[in-house]
Structure formats: structure tokens, C-alpha cells
Design an enzyme around this catalytic site. Sequence first.
Site, mmCIF file in Angstrom:
data_model
loop_
_atom_site.group_PDB
_atom_site.id
_atom_site.type_symbol
_atom_site.label_atom_id
_atom_site.label_comp_id
_atom_site.label_asym_id
_atom_site.label_seq_id
_atom_site.Cartn_x
_atom_site.Cartn_y
_atom_site.Cartn_z
ATOM 1 C CB SER A 120 6.785 -5.547 -12.118
ATOM 2 O OG SER A 120 8.175 -5.637 -12.139
ATOM 3 C CG HIS A 141 7.948 -3.942 -6.467
ATOM 4 N ND1 HIS A 141 7.413 -2.769 -6.937
ATOM 5 C CD2 HIS A 141 8.577 -4.520 -7.534
ATOM 6 C CE1 HIS A 141 7.690 -2.651 -8.221
ATOM 7 N NE2 HIS A 141 8.386 -3.693 -8.603
ATOM 8 C CD GLU A 153 5.648 -0.129 -4.656
ATOM 9 O OE1 GLU A 153 4.988 0.879 -4.909
ATOM 10 O OE2 GLU A 153 5.701 -1.108 -5.443
ATOM 11 C CG ASN A 191 5.894 -1.018 -11.275
ATOM 12 O OD1 ASN A 191 6.702 -0.098 -11.373
ATOM 13 N ND2 ASN A 191 6.264 -2.274 -11.172
#
Length: 290
Positions: A120, A141, A153, A191
Site C-alpha cells: 500500500s 496494487h 495500479e 492511497n
Amino acid sequence: MTIQKVGVIGCGLMGHGIAQVAAAQAGLDVIVRESNQGALDKGLGRVRKSLDKLVEKEKLTKDAADAAFGRITGTLELDDLADCDLVVEAIIEDLDIKRDLYQQLGKICKPEAILASNTSSFPIIEMGEASGRPERMVGLHFFNPVQLMKLVEVVKTDKTSDDVFAEARAFGEACGKVPVAASDTPGFVVNRLLVPYMAESIRMVERGDATPADVDAGMTLGCGYPMGPFTLTDYVGLDTTLSILEGWAETYPDNPIFEPPALLKQKVAEGKLGRKTGEGFYKWDGDKIA
Ligand code: CAA
Ligand code: NAD
């Protein structure tokens, strides 16, 4: 896409979903490595439950679900991933433990294997360097719950080769996801925006400005978000959220937005990690807020 066999390391919240979409959507052979038999059984049980749910909802036939589950095998041995074309790591958010693992993968995996992390928050380059093959390393991701969220991602470092990036992107698409290209910056695209928002929400409650339920109602009803930030933090895991913030706070001590809120630290210390432990900011009855 040349990828045929995928290794997934960690079969928790994210790993079980990644294994599932690789087997069910992409139709690939998958081998999942866990650190102990209990976690492996639990993770594979989650895959079975999720596939059954999709059958129940008539989104998948029983035969397709059984075939997908049959393509997934479990192991406790890292060496069993030696012949994988792609290895996706989804173990806990701890950079030292991840580095250690990539060092081992660098010795075990075949030279043409692609190594990918679902981290993350950590720099993908750090894991690539630890493996000794930074040109074969990429970020993949996925989002929670992997079975339902449409985004992946794909993170390119300065050293990721173009063909590794293209193959990783094709794998994301084969899993039924829309890939977005992201740079190897803290939090990539999503994030970097989402986690400070979660932290800021917790600070709002710490100050006594609003309750978690009112903040959640505000963001769902006022902004149309599918979940408010407290339900989402319970969903993601308070431990994972804290690890992300602690990592960034250490690297960027001058940016107060990354400072982990005391209330988050307290909940994690109490073992209230969110939906997965039955309590976080809310109490949970299985998949629903109690
Ligand atoms: N497997 C299979 N089916 C599932 C499932 C699973 N794991 N979970 C839920 N479903 C099914 C449900 O049975 C339901 O089926 P029907 O529509 O046929 O009834 C359907 O999927 C939708 O589930 P819900 O009833 O729970 O409905 P919902 O509308 O509340 O949707 C949600 C759930 C998609 C999770 C939605 O609430 C949502 O989008 N929440 C936000 C999630 C989010 O923001 N994720 C990102 C987290 S951050 C992250 O991942 C990055 C990081 O690094 C921390
Ligand atoms: P989790 O705690 O649910 O699962 C991690 C699993 O890894 C556990 O089952 C643990 O037994 C296993 N594990 C630990 N060390 C291992 C090893 N050396 N070999 C094999 N298995 C090992 O965590 P999670 O929420 O699935 O997060 C996994 C990764 O995905 C983290 O890097 C996290 O930041 C990232 N991520 C999490 C979310 C989320 O919403 N939770 C979303 C996107 C990305």
C-alpha cells in the site's frame, strides 16, 4: 501475455482475492504460499466462500467456480514458487519482512520471472533492490475487496523494464481490472489521497468534533462515497492503516498529515483491528456492522 503460472504470497484479505481473480478471471494456474497451515486453510476457505457467493448471485457457473478453485494450490514452501512466471506478494505491511522475502525470491525464482508487490505504501524500488533484480520488479496494487474493485495500479520504478511493466499491465487486465500507471511515489495515486483522508477523519473524532457514525453518514450521504472513512478503515484493517502512516511519518517527519493519530495507535494496541477481528471503530457481526 506470456504469464501462465502465478505465485501469490500471503493469503489474507488481499492475497486470497488476488489468487481468486488470477484463477477465475484470468484462468491461470496459481500457487499460494502462506506462513502456516492455519492461515493457508483460512485463506483458501475465503476463496471458496467468495466463489460460492458469485455462483449464488449467478455471476459465475458452478463448473467455472470449481474449475477456478481447482487451479489454485496451496503451499508452505517458498521453493515451490521457483517456476512461476509472476509472483505477487501480499504479506503484511512491514518493509523489513518484505525485503527479507524479496532477497529469498531473488535466489529462488527463475531469471525471467516478474516480481510484483501489492504494498500500500512502500517504495517498490526497495523490494526490487532487495531481490537483486530491480528491472524485473513492478508494483501491482489491487484494491479491497479485490473481487469487486475494478482498479489496479501498476507501478513502474526507474529501473522496471518496459516489457515487465507491459506484462504486469496485461495481467491486471486479464484479472478483469482497469490498470492505471503510477509512479513509485508514497501511496502511488489512490492511497496518497485516501490514507491522509482516513487519518484526518480519525483526528476529527479525537477532537470530539463528530462521531464516527456522523462522519460516515456525512461522506456517504453528502459525497456519495460507498463507505464512510471509519467503515473503510475497519474494512482495510487498522493495523495496515497504522503501518502505512508510521512508515510515511518516519520518512517524512516534517509532514503532519502523515502523523498516525493516537486513537488509531490505541485501537491497534487493544487488538481492535477492524472487521477482521470483529471490532475496530465499529463492532462487526461477520461482514456487517453489528
Ligand atoms: N466475493 C464475491 N462477492 C462478493 C464479495 C466477495 N468477496 N463481497 C461482496 N460480494 C457481493 C455481495 O454478495 C453483493 O452481491 P449482490 O450485488 O448480487 O447482492 C455484491 O457483491 C455487493 O456487495 P454488498 O452487498 O456488500 O454491497 P455494497 O454495495 O456495499 O458493495 C463494496 C460493497 C463494493 C465493498 C462497496 O461498499 C465499496 O465500494 N466500498 C468501498 C471500498 C473501497 O474503497 N476499497 C478500497 C479500500 S483502500 C485499498 O484497497 C487500498 C489500500 O492499499 C489500503
Ligand atoms: P493480512 O494481514 O490480511 O494478510 C497478510 C497475510 O500474509 C497473512 O495471512 C499472513 O499469515 C501472511 N504472511 C505473513 N508473512 C508471510 C510470509 N513470509 N509468507 C507467506 N505469507 C505470509 O493483510 P492484507 O490486508 O491482505 O495486506 C497484505 C498487503 O496488501 C499489505 O502490503 C497491504 O498494505 C496491502 N494492501 C492492503 C489492502 C487492504 O485494504 N487491507 C489494500 C491494498 C493493499
